[in-house]
Scaffold this motif. Sequence first.
Motif, mmCIF file in Angstrom:
data_model
loop_
_atom_site.group_PDB
_atom_site.id
_atom_site.type_symbol
_atom_site.label_atom_id
_atom_site.label_comp_id
_atom_site.label_asym_id
_atom_site.label_seq_id
_atom_site.Cartn_x
_atom_site.Cartn_y
_atom_site.Cartn_z
ATOM 1 N N GLN A 34 0.826 -1.199 0.000
ATOM 2 C CA GLN A 34 0.000 0.000 0.000
ATOM 3 C C GLN A 34 0.863 1.254 0.000
ATOM 4 N N LEU A 35 1.961 1.230 0.746
ATOM 5 C CA LEU A 35 2.865 2.370 0.765
ATOM 6 C C LEU A 35 3.498 2.588 -0.594
ATOM 7 N N ALA A 36 3.838 1.496 -1.271
ATOM 8 C CA ALA A 36 4.447 1.622 -2.593
ATOM 9 C C ALA A 36 3.487 2.287 -3.572
ATOM 10 N N ASP A 37 2.191 1.945 -3.485
ATOM 11 C CA ASP A 37 1.200 2.555 -4.363
ATOM 12 C C ASP A 37 1.112 4.054 -4.151
ATOM 13 N N GLY A 38 1.305 4.483 -2.875
ATOM 14 C CA GLY A 38 1.148 5.905 -2.577
ATOM 15 C C GLY A 38 2.461 6.623 -2.380
ATOM 16 N N GLN A 39 3.554 6.039 -2.886
ATOM 17 C CA GLN A 39 4.877 6.582 -2.632
ATOM 18 C C GLN A 39 5.016 8.030 -3.088
ATOM 19 N N GLY A 40 4.422 8.353 -4.227
ATOM 20 C CA GLY A 40 4.626 9.694 -4.755
ATOM 21 C C GLY A 40 3.542 10.670 -4.387
ATOM 22 N N ARG A 41 2.508 10.238 -3.669
ATOM 23 C CA ARG A 41 1.366 11.109 -3.406
ATOM 24 C C ARG A 41 1.566 11.854 -2.094
ATOM 25 N N ILE A 42 2.513 12.766 -2.071
ATOM 26 C CA ILE A 42 2.775 13.590 -0.906
ATOM 27 C C ILE A 42 1.995 14.885 -1.046
ATOM 28 N N THR A 43 1.131 15.167 -0.092
ATOM 29 C CA THR A 43 0.291 16.355 -0.182
ATOM 30 C C THR A 43 1.083 17.603 0.153
ATOM 31 N N ASN A 44 0.441 18.753 0.005
ATOM 32 C CA ASN A 44 1.077 20.028 0.300
ATOM 33 C C ASN A 44 0.721 20.539 1.690
ATOM 34 N N ASN A 45 0.171 19.672 2.551
ATOM 35 C CA ASN A 45 -0.229 20.114 3.892
ATOM 36 C C ASN A 45 0.916 20.782 4.644
ATOM 37 N N ALA A 46 2.077 20.111 4.654
ATOM 38 C CA ALA A 46 3.202 20.652 5.414
ATOM 39 C C ALA A 46 3.651 21.987 4.842
ATOM 40 N N LEU A 47 3.643 22.098 3.512
ATOM 41 C CA LEU A 47 4.056 23.354 2.894
ATOM 42 C C LEU A 47 3.095 24.474 3.244
ATOM 43 N N SER A 48 1.786 24.154 3.283
ATOM 44 C CA SER A 48 0.795 25.183 3.588
ATOM 45 C C SER A 48 0.916 25.672 5.029
ATOM 46 N N GLU A 49 1.485 24.860 5.908
ATOM 47 C CA GLU A 49 1.668 25.263 7.297
ATOM 48 C C GLU A 49 3.010 25.957 7.513
ATOM 49 N N GLN A 199 12.991 -4.382 5.961
ATOM 50 C CA GLN A 199 11.683 -3.807 5.698
ATOM 51 C C GLN A 199 11.849 -2.440 5.027
ATOM 52 N N ARG A 200 11.037 -2.183 4.042
ATOM 53 C CA ARG A 200 11.085 -0.902 3.328
ATOM 54 C C ARG A 200 10.513 0.194 4.223
ATOM 55 N N MET A 201 11.310 1.226 4.490
ATOM 56 C CA MET A 201 10.871 2.310 5.360
ATOM 57 C C MET A 201 10.185 3.414 4.550
ATOM 58 N N VAL A 202 9.282 4.125 5.202
ATOM 59 C CA VAL A 202 8.730 5.318 4.586
ATOM 60 C C VAL A 202 9.852 6.349 4.468
ATOM 61 N N THR A 203 9.717 7.272 3.539
ATOM 62 C CA THR A 203 10.733 8.303 3.368
ATOM 63 C C THR A 203 10.499 9.430 4.378
ATOM 64 N N THR A 204 11.475 10.309 4.501
ATOM 65 C CA THR A 204 11.292 11.469 5.378
ATOM 66 C C THR A 204 10.139 12.334 4.890
ATOM 67 N N LYS A 205 9.937 12.400 3.590
ATOM 68 C CA LYS A 205 8.802 13.158 3.049
ATOM 69 C C LYS A 205 7.484 12.573 3.546
ATOM 70 N N GLN A 206 7.365 11.260 3.484
ATOM 71 C CA GLN A 206 6.134 10.617 3.938
ATOM 72 C C GLN A 206 5.942 10.795 5.437
ATOM 73 N N ALA A 207 7.026 10.684 6.198
ATOM 74 C CA ALA A 207 6.926 10.850 7.651
ATOM 75 C C ALA A 207 6.427 12.251 7.999
ATOM 76 N N ILE A 208 6.973 13.260 7.351
ATOM 77 C CA ILE A 208 6.554 14.643 7.601
ATOM 78 C C ILE A 208 5.115 14.854 7.177
ATOM 79 N N ASN A 209 4.738 14.280 6.056
ATOM 80 C CA ASN A 209 3.370 14.433 5.567
ATOM 81 C C ASN A 209 2.372 13.785 6.525
ATOM 82 N N ASN A 210 2.705 12.606 7.056
ATOM 83 C CA ASN A 210 1.810 11.936 8.000
ATOM 84 C C ASN A 210 1.650 12.736 9.281
ATOM 85 N N LEU A 211 2.737 13.340 9.746
ATOM 86 C CA LEU A 211 2.654 14.190 10.932
ATOM 87 C C LEU A 211 1.761 15.400 10.660
ATOM 88 N N SER A 212 1.866 15.954 9.460
ATOM 89 C CA SER A 212 1.031 17.106 9.107
ATOM 90 C C SER A 212 -0.441 16.725 9.051
#
Length: 288
Positions: A34-49, A199-212
Motif C-alpha cells: 500500500q505504501l508503494a502505491d502511494g509513494q509519490g502522493r505527498i500532499t502540500n499540507n506541510a508546505l501550507s503550514e 523492511q522498506r521504510m517510509v521516506t522522510t517526506k512521507q513521515a513529515i506528511n503523515n505528521l502534518s
Amino acid sequence: MNLKKIKYLFIIGFLLLNGFLLYILLDQDREQSQLADGQGRITNNALSENINPKFELTDEVQELPMRSAHRDRLSATDNVNGEVEDLSVSEDGYRLTGNLKSPIPLSGTDTNNPYLLKSADQNRLSEWLGAGNIPYADDFVFAFYDQSQKQVYFGQKIDGEYLFLDSTAELIFHVDDDARITSFEMTHVSNVKSEGPNQRMVTTKQAINNLSISGRFVQDMTLYQAMSGYQDMFTVNDIVVYRPIWLLLGAEKDGNLDQFYVDGVKGNIVRNENDPNEQATAAVEEIE
C-alpha cells in the motif's frame, strides 16, 4: 521453581515471540504494498503550514530489519573508576542511576540547531565516557539535547550506525539550573539480532506528511533533524523486539521544542516515551 517448569516457560515464551514476529512480518508485507502505491502522493499540507525543514527531503528509501535484544540487569558496583557516586538500581534491575562527583558545565547549544551541544561540550562528554565512568560507556553515542526537559540524550549504537531511540537502551544526563550535568540514568541491551528480512521504510517526506495530516505540527515550525533508529515494539520476559522508526526534531516559532516519532515501516505516529505529557496515551495512533 524447578528446572522442568523453567524450561516449559522458556519454550512457551519462545513460541509466542516467534508467532508474533510472523504475524507482524505478514502484516508489514501487506502494508508495504500500500505504501508503494502511494509513494509519490505527498500532499502540500506541510508546505501550507510553512513547515521549514533544515535538512534535505529526499525520496530515498532505506531498508532496515526488525531487531531483538536482551535487556541487561545492571549493578550499582559496575562503575569502573569512581567518578560517579550515589549509585542505585531500579527494582527490576534494568535502570542504573547516579550522580557525577564533578559536574560537567555546558556552554550552550549550536547556533544553527537547538538540539546540538556545542562541539567542545560534546567532546568533553565523549572524553568522560571514554574514561569508562559508567558501564558499557563505549556503546553510547550523542543523539540530542532537550533543553525543555534539561536532558542530554545518548542512544545505544547498533552496528556502529543506527541508534536505539528507546527507554530500554539509553543514557540520559540531567542538567541543573546552572547548566551543569549533575546526574545520569542508563539502561542497556545485549545480544542484538536482526529479525526477518529488511523492511522498506517510509521516506522522510512521507513521515513529515503523515505528521502534518495528523495535526501534530503548528504553524511556522522548523524541523532540524531526521534520525532513523529503533524503538521498543513489545517485550517477552527479558527479550525486546524493536521496530525501525523516524525521529524528527523540531522547534516552534516561540522556541518550544518538539520531538516526533513515526513508525518507519507503517508510517503511523508513535508515542514519544520521553515526553511526560504522553505517558498516559496509547502507544500508537493510527492514521487513516
